[in-house]
Design a protein around this motif. Sequence first.
Motif, short mmCIF file in Angstrom:
data_model
loop_
_atom_site.label_atom_id
_atom_site.label_comp_id
_atom_site.label_asym_id
_atom_site.label_seq_id
_atom_site.Cartn_x
_atom_site.Cartn_y
_atom_site.Cartn_z
N LEU A 154 0.86 -1.17 0.00
CA LEU A 154 0.00 0.00 0.00
C LEU A 154 0.90 1.23 0.00
N ILE A 155 0.76 2.07 -1.02
CA ILE A 155 1.57 3.29 -1.13
C ILE A 155 0.75 4.46 -0.63
N VAL A 156 1.27 5.16 0.36
CA VAL A 156 0.55 6.28 0.99
C VAL A 156 1.14 7.58 0.46
N PRO A 157 0.32 8.39 -0.21
CA PRO A 157 0.84 9.58 -0.88
C PRO A 157 1.16 10.72 0.07
N PRO A 158 2.00 11.66 -0.37
CA PRO A 158 2.32 12.85 0.43
C PRO A 158 1.21 13.89 0.34
N PHE A 159 1.48 15.08 0.87
CA PHE A 159 0.48 16.11 1.06
C PHE A 159 0.54 17.17 -0.04
N ALA A 160 -0.65 17.54 -0.51
CA ALA A 160 -0.83 18.68 -1.42
C ALA A 160 0.04 18.57 -2.68
N GLU A 161 0.76 19.65 -3.02
CA GLU A 161 1.49 19.67 -4.27
C GLU A 161 2.64 18.66 -4.30
N GLU A 162 3.10 18.22 -3.14
CA GLU A 162 4.16 17.21 -3.11
C GLU A 162 3.70 15.92 -3.79
N LEU A 163 2.41 15.63 -3.74
CA LEU A 163 1.91 14.43 -4.42
C LEU A 163 2.09 14.55 -5.93
N ASN A 164 1.72 15.68 -6.49
CA ASN A 164 1.85 15.85 -7.93
C ASN A 164 3.30 15.74 -8.38
N LYS A 165 4.21 16.29 -7.58
CA LYS A 165 5.62 16.22 -7.95
C LYS A 165 6.19 14.81 -7.79
N SER A 166 5.51 13.97 -7.02
CA SER A 166 6.05 12.65 -6.66
C SER A 166 5.45 11.49 -7.44
N ARG A 167 4.46 11.74 -8.25
CA ARG A 167 3.74 10.64 -8.90
C ARG A 167 4.69 9.75 -9.72
N ARG A 168 5.58 10.35 -10.45
CA ARG A 168 6.46 9.54 -11.28
C ARG A 168 7.37 8.66 -10.41
N LEU A 198 -1.81 2.45 -5.22
CA LEU A 198 -1.67 3.84 -4.81
C LEU A 198 -3.02 4.53 -4.95
N PRO A 199 -3.66 4.94 -3.85
CA PRO A 199 -4.94 5.63 -3.95
C PRO A 199 -4.78 7.15 -4.04
N ASP A 200 -5.72 7.79 -4.72
CA ASP A 200 -5.89 9.24 -4.62
C ASP A 200 -6.94 9.46 -3.53
N VAL A 201 -6.54 9.94 -2.36
CA VAL A 201 -7.51 10.13 -1.29
C VAL A 201 -8.46 11.26 -1.67
N HIS A 202 -9.56 11.34 -0.95
CA HIS A 202 -10.66 12.25 -1.29
C HIS A 202 -10.17 13.68 -1.54
N GLY A 203 -10.62 14.23 -2.66
CA GLY A 203 -10.26 15.61 -2.99
C GLY A 203 -8.92 15.78 -3.66
N THR A 204 -8.27 14.65 -3.99
CA THR A 204 -6.97 14.72 -4.67
C THR A 204 -7.02 13.89 -5.94
#
Length: 266
Positions: free
Chosen positions: A30-44, A62-68
């Motif tokens: 289970l991959i847990v994403p970072p916060f806010a814009e850091e997620l977009n920069k980290s997707r790759r 890897l889920p996109d949590v609610h609102g992301t």
Amino acid sequence: MEPQFIRGATGSLFIMYRAAAGGEARGVVLIVPPFAEELNKSRRMLALAARALNARGYATVLPDVHGTGDSAGDFGEADWTGWLDDLATTLAWLRQRHTAPLHILALRAGALLASDLLARESLRPETLVLWNPVLQGQQALTQFLRLSVAGNLAGGGGETTAVLRQRLEAGESLEIAGYTLPPRVASGLDAAVLAPAPESLPRRLLWLEVSTRDEPALSPASQRAIPAWEAAGVAVTSEAVRGDAFWNTAELVDAPALVAATEAAF
């Protein structure tokens, strides 16, 4: 790779699932994403890690949590508890498909979400992998609020982080760096702490950081934090590798040494 939507607690939840290469999974990650814009920069980078683990026989999600990302809702409607619900929903979906051992990989403030999830669900994953983890949510929130302070100064305003915190505590959402920060996300982040909990200890902890120093080294804060995990009985492997802070660079960059160190541990 199977991008798809599943039913979350507050709406449609987008997940990126990758099956293990060669048949039945040796484990699930289970991959847990970072916060806010850091997620977009980290997707790759997260995709590269998932691909490497898939090749070693692990299924990843890897889920996109609610609102992301592509999940339902707006960031301004989210709350910290709801994000934990989304992670639990993703985990339940994953367990319906696999009975293999659970591993968790979390980046930056995703480590705080992962820590709260482990404690809430009393999970004991085989491995907890932390990439440059945020140790204190209070510090992360302050740093995020400073983006607004910097913008206010540039525009002639003068609000401090203390004033912004007061507005959040009064129930007001804030517009910061293109995001509407709701109080229920801010309060959850502010209270989160990365620390071992007796009921939810991983069997092993892989603590990895990227560093631009000629001789990479873990941050002093990480060096102070790791002994608590060892004292709790967790087998800890820590390493700093050469690489840029890809979650915070102007251009999208990779940190291949970080992926390689993660893959090698599996």
